[in-house]
Design a protein around this motif. Structure first.
Motif, short mmCIF file in Angstrom:
data_model
loop_
_atom_site.label_atom_id
_atom_site.label_comp_id
_atom_site.label_asym_id
_atom_site.label_seq_id
_atom_site.Cartn_x
_atom_site.Cartn_y
_atom_site.Cartn_z
N ARG A 21 31.82 8.84 8.11
CA ARG A 21 32.37 9.91 7.27
C ARG A 21 33.40 10.66 8.09
O ARG A 21 33.38 10.65 9.32
N GLY A 22 34.29 11.31 7.38
CA GLY A 22 35.31 12.09 8.06
C GLY A 22 34.71 13.25 8.83
O GLY A 22 33.76 13.90 8.37
N GLU A 23 35.25 13.49 10.00
CA GLU A 23 34.83 14.61 10.84
C GLU A 23 35.24 15.91 10.17
O GLU A 23 36.30 16.00 9.57
N SER A 24 34.39 16.92 10.27
CA SER A 24 34.69 18.24 9.71
C SER A 24 34.48 19.32 10.77
O SER A 24 33.95 19.05 11.85
N ASP A 25 34.85 20.53 10.45
CA ASP A 25 34.64 21.65 11.37
C ASP A 25 33.16 21.82 11.71
O ASP A 25 32.83 22.29 12.80
N ASP A 26 32.28 21.44 10.80
CA ASP A 26 30.84 21.55 11.05
C ASP A 26 30.37 20.61 12.17
O ASP A 26 29.28 20.78 12.69
N ASP A 27 31.20 19.64 12.52
CA ASP A 27 30.85 18.66 13.56
C ASP A 27 31.31 19.07 14.95
O ASP A 27 31.06 18.35 15.92
N ARG A 28 31.99 20.19 15.07
CA ARG A 28 32.60 20.56 16.35
C ARG A 28 31.61 20.59 17.51
O ARG A 28 31.89 20.04 18.58
N ALA A 29 30.47 21.23 17.35
CA ALA A 29 29.50 21.32 18.44
C ALA A 29 28.97 19.93 18.82
O ALA A 29 28.88 19.60 20.00
N PHE A 30 28.65 19.12 17.81
CA PHE A 30 28.18 17.76 18.08
C PHE A 30 29.26 16.98 18.83
O PHE A 30 28.97 16.29 19.82
N MET A 31 30.49 17.06 18.37
CA MET A 31 31.58 16.31 19.00
C MET A 31 31.83 16.77 20.44
O MET A 31 32.10 15.95 21.32
N ALA A 32 31.73 18.06 20.68
CA ALA A 32 31.92 18.57 22.04
C ALA A 32 30.81 18.07 22.96
O ALA A 32 31.06 17.65 24.09
N ASP A 33 29.57 18.07 22.47
CA ASP A 33 28.45 17.56 23.26
C ASP A 33 28.57 16.05 23.48
O ASP A 33 28.27 15.55 24.57
N LEU A 34 29.01 15.32 22.46
CA LEU A 34 29.22 13.88 22.59
C LEU A 34 30.28 13.60 23.65
O LEU A 34 30.08 12.76 24.53
N TYR A 35 31.39 14.31 23.57
CA TYR A 35 32.46 14.16 24.57
C TYR A 35 31.90 14.43 25.97
O TYR A 35 32.14 13.66 26.90
N ALA A 36 31.15 15.52 26.11
CA ALA A 36 30.59 15.87 27.42
C ALA A 36 29.69 14.75 27.94
O ALA A 36 29.71 14.45 29.14
N SER A 37 28.95 14.11 27.05
CA SER A 37 28.04 13.04 27.49
C SER A 37 28.81 11.85 28.05
O SER A 37 28.27 11.11 28.88
N THR A 38 30.05 11.68 27.64
CA THR A 38 30.84 10.55 28.14
C THR A 38 31.45 10.85 29.51
O THR A 38 31.97 9.95 30.16
N ARG A 39 31.39 12.10 29.93
CA ARG A 39 32.01 12.50 31.19
C ARG A 39 30.99 12.97 32.24
O ARG A 39 31.38 13.39 33.33
#
Length: 178
Positions: A21-39
């Motif tokens: 599904r398309g990313e929305s503003d409600d996904d920001r925290a999840f996406m930031a944590d996901l990004y952090a997990s890759t680094r």
């Protein structure tokens, strides 16, 4: 791409166990944590406390997010879900209906890595590209474990860009049908 099915629709048809599904503003925290997990591994030796590392990585995510939105207008920024649970992201861009599709990013939560989801999505993307005569390109760090997958799937080095390798796939190596 007007009139054509979205990448999300085409990928879900080939990977029925996943939904996109398309990313929305409600996904920001999840996406930031996901990004952090890759680094996390990259910052393991940095002498900062966990809160400082998290703040740094969330800031880096915000900068990446702004860059992608500004430079890839029309891209599909997709959340990967399994049974309505967000487990990752895949970002895809096809400029002006051209032959090149950029796999901008694919990432899964640490506990979801190594289960074949990423491979299935990329293989499905290659099937779509192959059927349409498109090339897939991506940037990847040389030490990224995904390099083995990209090599196995027939991606080849286009250019060494220092921190990143720019890889391409043009259909020369067939991908088995799912």
């Amino acid at each position: 791409m007007s009139g054509e099915p979205t990448f999300a629709a085409q990928l879900m048809q080939r990977c029925p166990a996943l939904s996109l599904r398309g990313e929305s503003d409600d996904d920001r925290a999840f996406m930031a944590d996901l990004y952090a997990s890759t680094r996390e591994t990259e910052l393991a030796h940095v002498p900062w406390d966990a809160a400082t590392k998290r703040a740094f990585l969330h800031e880096q995510h915000a900068l990446q997010h702004a860059h992608y939105r500004a430079n890839y207008v029309g891209a599909e920024f997709l959340v990967i879900q399994v049974q309505a649970q967000s487990v990752g992201r895949i970002y895809l861009y096809r400029k002006d209906g051209g032959r090149e599709v950029r796999l901008m990013d694919i990432a899964l939560l640490p506990e979801r890595r190594g289960q074949g989801m990423g491979s299935a999505l990329i293989e499905a993307l290659l099937q779509i590209a192959g059927a349409n005569g498109w090339e897939i390109t991506l940037h990847v760090e040389p030490n990224n474990p995904a390099m083995r997958l990209y090599d196995r799937l027939g991606f080849r080095l286009i250019e060494n860009r220092g921190v990143y390798l720019f890889l391409g796939w043009n259909g020369a190596t067939p991908v088995d049908a799912a």
